[in-house]
Write a protein that holds these residues in place. Structure first.
Motif, PDB file in Angstrom:
ATOM      1  N   ARG A 159      -7.804  49.732 -15.984  1.00  0.00           N
ATOM      2  CA  ARG A 159      -7.588  50.323 -17.304  1.00  0.00           C
ATOM      3  C   ARG A 159      -6.362  49.717 -17.982  1.00  0.00           C
ATOM      4  O   ARG A 159      -5.353  49.435 -17.329  1.00  0.00           O
ATOM      5  CB  ARG A 159      -7.415  51.834 -17.175  1.00  0.00           C
ATOM      6  N   TRP A 161      -4.026  50.740 -21.555  1.00  0.00           N
ATOM      7  CA  TRP A 161      -3.851  51.803 -22.544  1.00  0.00           C
ATOM      8  C   TRP A 161      -2.655  51.410 -23.409  1.00  0.00           C
ATOM      9  O   TRP A 161      -1.521  51.427 -22.960  1.00  0.00           O
ATOM     10  CB  TRP A 161      -3.613  53.120 -21.823  1.00  0.00           C
ATOM     11  N   THR A 181     -11.435  50.452 -20.320  1.00  0.00           N
ATOM     12  CA  THR A 181     -11.683  50.860 -18.938  1.00  0.00           C
ATOM     13  C   THR A 181     -12.843  50.057 -18.375  1.00  0.00           C
ATOM     14  O   THR A 181     -13.905  49.959 -19.000  1.00  0.00           O
ATOM     15  CB  THR A 181     -12.002  52.361 -18.847  1.00  0.00           C
ATOM     16  N   MET A 197     -14.626  59.286 -18.601  1.00  0.00           N
ATOM     17  CA  MET A 197     -14.467  58.512 -19.828  1.00  0.00           C
ATOM     18  C   MET A 197     -15.502  58.917 -20.874  1.00  0.00           C
ATOM     19  O   MET A 197     -15.170  59.108 -22.053  1.00  0.00           O
ATOM     20  CB  MET A 197     -14.579  57.019 -19.523  1.00  0.00           C
ATOM     21  N   ASP A 201     -12.819  61.758 -22.317  1.00  0.00           N
ATOM     22  CA  ASP A 201     -11.769  60.964 -22.961  1.00  0.00           C
ATOM     23  C   ASP A 201     -11.592  61.313 -24.433  1.00  0.00           C
ATOM     24  O   ASP A 201     -10.475  61.502 -24.899  1.00  0.00           O
ATOM     25  CB  ASP A 201     -12.073  59.474 -22.808  1.00  0.00           C
ATOM     26  N   TYR A 202     -12.681  61.413 -25.176  1.00  0.00           N
ATOM     27  CA  TYR A 202     -12.552  61.684 -26.607  1.00  0.00           C
ATOM     28  C   TYR A 202     -11.861  63.011 -26.906  1.00  0.00           C
ATOM     29  O   TYR A 202     -10.855  63.030 -27.631  1.00  0.00           O
ATOM     30  CB  TYR A 202     -13.913  61.617 -27.300  1.00  0.00           C
ATOM     31  N   MET A 205      -8.154  62.723 -25.802  1.00  0.00           N
ATOM     32  CA  MET A 205      -7.335  61.829 -26.619  1.00  0.00           C
ATOM     33  C   MET A 205      -7.124  62.394 -28.019  1.00  0.00           C
ATOM     34  O   MET A 205      -6.045  62.262 -28.588  1.00  0.00           O
ATOM     35  CB  MET A 205      -8.001  60.460 -26.697  1.00  0.00           C
TER      36      MET A 205
END
Length: 218
Positions: A159, A161, A181, A197, A201-202, A205
């Motif tokens: 990953r 970021w 990722t 993910m 993740d959405y 985040m």
């Protein structure tokens, strides 16, 4: 290479009270539909808040994982200059300032910091930022590089970021984050990574960006 750990300090993450736990449960319930619908809205949420130019622009770490299957660029405008946003990024991590998202899920129910913690502002390349209780190589991100207060890159074996802070003419900041990722199908736990993910993740985040904005503007 050896990874420097955070220096020992008297500061520890606060414990959650009943009101904190109730609020955290409410946050998770509020995000529940986002978790469930994330795969259906994948194309849209991979660029949540970002302009087309931001999604297409180069970011630190772009070339490190050329075969990454998960690629997202998200952004938010913060009514504060980069110098006020930057410290909140520096102190993230489990056992540190938290992740400013769904604390019940990603911070062991410890409330994420709502103040700048001086003991956590010693940013160094190689600093390990835990994502899970046992910060092994794949359970943490490591500071790969930075230029204060313009950009910051975290990295793990599968990953990258990245964060970019762009000052706007009116004293605000455009905060852009990009995650790549790689789904390593030969590793037994990769299906777990895919679920995290593609489903989590959405919403996480999104809440993290909103959490950073709220703290920097306070």
């Amino acid at each position: 290479m050896a990874v420097p750990e955070a220096p020992a300090s008297a500061w520890t993450p606060p414990r959650a009270g009943l009101a904190d736990l109730a609020g955290q449960a409410g946050d998770v319930l509020d995000d529940l539909h986002r978790f469930v619908a994330a795969p259906l809205l994948r194309r849209r949420h991979l660029t949540w808040g970002a302009t087309r130019a931001e999604a297409a622009a180069a970011m630190p770490g772009d070339r490190l994982l050329p075969h990454a299957q998960y690629r997202s660029t998200r952004a938010i405008t913060v009514a504060a200059p980069p110098e006020r946003v930057w410290p909140w990024l520096v102190q993230v991590g489990l056992g540190r300032g938290g992740w400013y998202a769904d604390d019940l899920l990603d911070n062991l129910a410890r409330p994420s910091a709502r103040e700048i913690v001086p003991e956590l502002q010693d940013l160094r390349v190689g600093r390990r930022l835990p994502m899970f209780p046992h910060p092994a190589e794949r359970a943490a991100v490591v500071v790969d590089g930075f230029a204060e207060p313009s950009w910051l890159l975290w990295r793990a074996p599968n990953r990258t970021w990245a964060w970019r802070l762009t000052p706007l003419s009116d004293g605000r900041t455009r905060l852009v984050t990009r995650m790549h990722t790689l789904y390593e199908w030969r590793r037994p736990l990769t299906p777990v990574t895919v679920l995290l993910m593609e489903f989590a993740d959405y919403p996480m985040m999104r809440r993290m960006l909103l959490g950073i904005r709220a703290r920097a503007e306070a």
